[in-house]
Design an enzyme around this catalytic site. Structure first.
Site, short mmCIF file in Angstrom:
data_model
loop_
_atom_site.label_atom_id
_atom_site.label_comp_id
_atom_site.label_asym_id
_atom_site.label_seq_id
_atom_site.Cartn_x
_atom_site.Cartn_y
_atom_site.Cartn_z
N LYS A 1 -6.24 4.39 8.51
CA LYS A 1 -5.12 5.18 8.00
C LYS A 1 -5.49 6.65 7.95
O LYS A 1 -4.71 7.52 8.38
CB LYS A 1 -4.73 4.69 6.60
CG LYS A 1 -4.05 3.33 6.58
CD LYS A 1 -3.77 2.89 5.16
CE LYS A 1 -3.09 1.53 5.11
NZ LYS A 1 -2.84 1.06 3.73
N SER B 1 0.81 -1.22 0.00
CA SER B 1 0.00 0.00 0.00
C SER B 1 0.84 1.26 0.00
O SER B 1 0.31 2.35 -0.25
CB SER B 1 -0.93 0.00 1.21
OG SER B 1 -0.20 0.11 2.41
#
Length: 828
Positions: A700, A657
């Site tokens: 996140k 990611s």
């Protein structure tokens, strides 16, 4: 290319309008006709398995923990078990033909307890009545008559013996032991042994010979006395037997007649009657021995009658339907039963009364639910379970008997026929391991049912979810929940699923939160749980588990962890990751930096070089290199030395990611144009430059928002994420409020060019016919820098002697794409 717009607050989470819930509060949720669980595969497996009576069609329910696996199975089985017949009771009884092999007898449900009680009463009556009859006048008169007859006949025979003795000049006497003694009579005087010894030897010899002849003449009479005495003993025994027979006719015969239709019980009771007659002496009081009667003598007499008792092994008298047994501790003994032992005078003793049932016995005729991880903790239990299912018999054995070369004396109970449906509950990993390493497993567990993590969020599933919450509130006796609270719980289920279009089926977690919210409402003396109470319960739950996150955030506050949230820098970008601390998930930003120089070293992944990078992260770096070659190596070689790393990262890094942020840092370093550090970037890049979805985007975003909030929101901060991840956002209210107020922004992108334009403010550029890029674009600056690095590297190479590239450099330039990844994409 136009720069993507920031997402509106409406796109940052799914929100259920409380008015769409058809109940004002949870008390109005109907109790009848509960909605079926939202697990179609598991329910289909259970339905099919229950309708196939074959022994091979046991069921394995596969799913991760916290999905209510056992609760689902129990709820499904309960109404169906109630419709099935109640299985028979089982008793173990003494085997009169082979005492080491107790007999197993089945009776109608509830009949075993009655049978045991009645037989115990019958045996006690016999034990009490027989000695009582022995003390009655009628019995004593009959016995006295027999003794008197014997004494009369004995006296007649003794008188004849005395006459014979007198005729031969001897005196006849009997000692205490009943032995015959002859003493010579000389001159009218009876001589004793001492007097005889004083006589002359010739006289003594003559007297001895005459005495022997006299005894020989009386032997017939002695035999008659012994025969009369034996007749007396036999007559007394017949008399006693007649008394016992009378008692048995009165007490036992009617009981035997009651069970004449039950072949095995009738045979047992008939054998019991014969054994009572064979052990008539047990009804008489024990004669005290030389040392007197002790407690062991009494215990021996008492223990003898235990053989006539019944071991009530399985009692289904309280059942209505088939049993459902959930065994939480499936040891060998708990699962298959055991033979207990008692210490008796320094030795271990056992009999049929010490047989104890296991879960298989109690579940016989119904359902047995086991967690496979618990069973595999006890290998002998697993082996015993498979043996029982394969033979369809339950044998009670000592587990050591299969491994010991020398066996101690024990009993071998008769096996019981098995009729049970076993439902194993476990994870995919456990199922796969058993499938691969135990060839008996697929033969006996042919039906697999999977439990899913989520369900599509639509009107039907929301209705079922609300009904499920209503049932949990009733079962756990919680405070009522109002309409807003029920709507909040539905949204919370989407947050657990990390998907606006799905609901999480991790119902135990939802239930835990509901219990905690109800407790907080009770502490405040509230009559009902509302949305605010639920939010506070969720915040309190996070507070109890977020100590390490707070410590990390404090280090961001003090700049001990260097992550800029304002300004810009060349060769830097803010990446995002998630970490799990037990069951707590936290998202944090990381500074990713890149340096570029002249050389043939290629792009070096410092995490991999330091052996801190996982295989998926390494694959992401390889894809990044491939994209760079596709972009800039169409008309020239790419010659450079660049290094990428996570700053202040001292633990393992895995996942792809961050590959988008790493590429942004690399392009910035090549072009010399700074990235906006007020923005963080998460997303995986493909070889074509597409930004692909990643996991954990909600945490996140919230992690970077929290760092920015603590430092002060400037209005320019935000997060860049894949467009495909927008549906996965379920952000907290404070993030949504900051977006609504324009103090924080979330940008969805579908390709790396869009992300670069947001980060740098420059157009990414497009390729021209001459192979270059449009003037003033980011790619043009990077392409020009690559040409410069190539020229410098070529000039340096020409001024030196040719030499072979090092293996390490070759490895860095063209690392093989050989990493094999199995399973789901990890987060981070």
């Amino acid at each position: 290319m136009s720069i993507p717009k920031a997402l509106p607050s409406q796109s940052l989470r799914a929100r259920l309008d409380p008015e769409h819930i058809g109940y004002a509060d949870s008390t109005q949720i109907p109790r009848e006709d509960p909605a079926p669980p939202m697990q179609p595969r598991a329910l289909h497996a259970l339905e099919l398995g229950l309708n196939i009576p074959k022994k091979e069609y046991n069921i394995f329910v596969v799913g991760e923990p916290q999905l209510g696996r056992t609760y689902l199975v129990q709820n499904y089985l309960t109404p169906r078990a109630a419709q099935r017949p109640t299985p028979p009771d089982w008793v173990y009884v003494f085997n009169f033909e082979d005492p080491d092999r107790p007999l197993a007898v089945s009776l109608a449900p509830g009949a075993a307890k009655t049978f045991k009680t009645e037989l115990t009463a019958v045996v006690h009556r016999i034990r009490d009545e027989v000695p009582n009859r022995f003390s009655q006048d009628q019995y004593l008169r009959q016995k006295e008559k027999l003794v008197r007859q014997f004494q009369n006949s004995k006296e007649e025979l003794i008188l004849q013996m005395e006459e014979q003795a007198d005729g031969h000049g001897f005196n006849l006497s009997f000692d205490e032991q009943g032995n015959v003694n002859l003493f010579p009579v000389v001159d009218g005087k009876v001589l004793n042994s001492g007097d005889v010894e004083k006589l002359e030897s010739g006289v003594r010899l003559k007297l001895r010979n005459e005495g022997d002849q006299t005894l020989d003449a009386m032997l017939g009479l002695l035999r008659q006395i012994n025969a009369r005495e034996q007749d007396l003993r036999e007559a007394e025994r017949n008399l006693e037997r007649d008394v016992l027979e009378q008692v048995l006719v009165e007490a036992l015969e009617p009981f035997i007649a009651q069970h004449v239709e039950h072949e095995r019980l009738h045979a047992f009771l008939t054998a019991l009657r014969g054994d009572l007659l064979d052990n008539l002496d047990q009804f008489k009081p024990k004669e005290p021995g030389p040392q007197g009667g002790g407690p062991e003598a009494m215990a021996s007499n008492e223990g003898f009658f235990d053989r006539y008792m019944v071991n009530l092994f399985v009692d289904n008298s309280r059942l209505s339907g088939a049993p459902i047994i959930v065994e939480d501790n499936p040891t060998f003994f708990n699962l298959l039963g055991c033979i207990e032992r008692e210490a008796e005078w320094g030795a271990l003793f056992t009999d049929f009364s010490l047989l104890k049932p296991g879960a298989l016995h109690r579940a016989n005729g119904g359902f047995l639910v086991l967690h496979i991880e618990d069973v595999l903790q006890h290998p002998q239990a697993w082996e015993g379970l498979l043996r029982a299912l394969r033979s369809m018999q339950i044998r009670i054995e000592d587990p050591g008997d299969h491994h010991e070369t020398i066996r101690t004396k024990t009993i071998t109970p008769e096996p019981i026929a098995l009729d049970v449906k076993v439902i194993l509950v476990g994870t995919d990993e456990a199922y796969d391991l058993l499938l691969a390493y135990d060839d008996r497993f697929p033969k006996l567990f042919k039906i697999k049912g999977q439990i899913q993590d989520t369900v599509t969020r639509d009107a039907d599933s929301i209705h079922k979810y609300v009904q499920t919450m209503g049932r949990m509130i009733r079962e756990d006796e919680l405070l009522p929940f109002d309409r807003d609270a029920l709507a909040w719980l539905v949204d919370f289920a989407s947050r657990l699923a990390e998907d606006q279009k799905k609901l999480s089926l991790r119902l135990p977690i939802v239930r835990e939160l509901m219990i905690e919210a109800s407790a907080m409402g009770t502490m405040r003396q509230a009559a009902m749980v509302d949305r605010r109470t639920l939010e506070e319960a969720w915040e309190a739950r996070n507070y109890r588990a977020n100590l390490y996150e707070e410590e990390f955030l404090s280090e961001y506050d003090r700049q001990l962890i260097k992550v800029a949230t304002t300004g810009s820098a060349v060769g830097q970008a803010n990446g995002l990751s998630v970490s799990f601390l037990g069951d707590y998930e936290m998202g944090l930003p990381h500074q990713i930096s890149c340096s570029v120089g002249v050389g043939h070293g290629g792009i070096i992944d410092l995490e991999r070089e330091a052996e801190l990078g996982g295989p998926i992260h390494t694959k992401g770096m390889m894809i990044l290199k491939s994209y760079l070659l596709k972009l800039f190596a169409q008309n020239k070689p790419v010659v450079l030395t660049a290094s990428l790393c996570f700053e202040q990262s001292y633990a393992q890094v895995d996942g792809d990611s961050a590959s988008g942020a790493e590429l942004a840092a690399l392009i910035s370093a090549l072009s010399g144009r700074p990235n906006n550090l007020a923005l963080a970037f998460t997303g995986a890049v493909s070889q074509s430059g597409a930004i692909m979805a990643v996991g954990g985007v909600t945490r996140k975003v919230e992690g970077f928002f929290e760092v920015c909030r603590r430092r002060g929101l400037t209005g320019s901060q935000g997060v860049i994420l894949p467009e495909d991840n927008v549906v996965h956002l379920m952000l907290k209210q404070d993030v949504i409020q900051a977006v609504e107020e324009g103090r924080f922004h979330i940008y969805p992108v579908c390709c790396i060019e869009e992300a670069l334009e947001i980060l740098t403010g420059l157009p990414a550029g497009r390729r021209l016919k001459n192979g270059s890029f449009s003037a003033g674009s980011l790619y043009r600056f990077a392409d020009d820098r690559l040409k410069e690095l190539e020229e410098l590297a070529t000039r340096d190479s020409s001024s030196r002697k040719p030499r072979r590239a090092s293996p390490k450099a070759k490895k860095a330039i063209a690392a093989p794409l050989s990493a094999e990844v199995k399973g789901r994409r990890p987060r981070g």
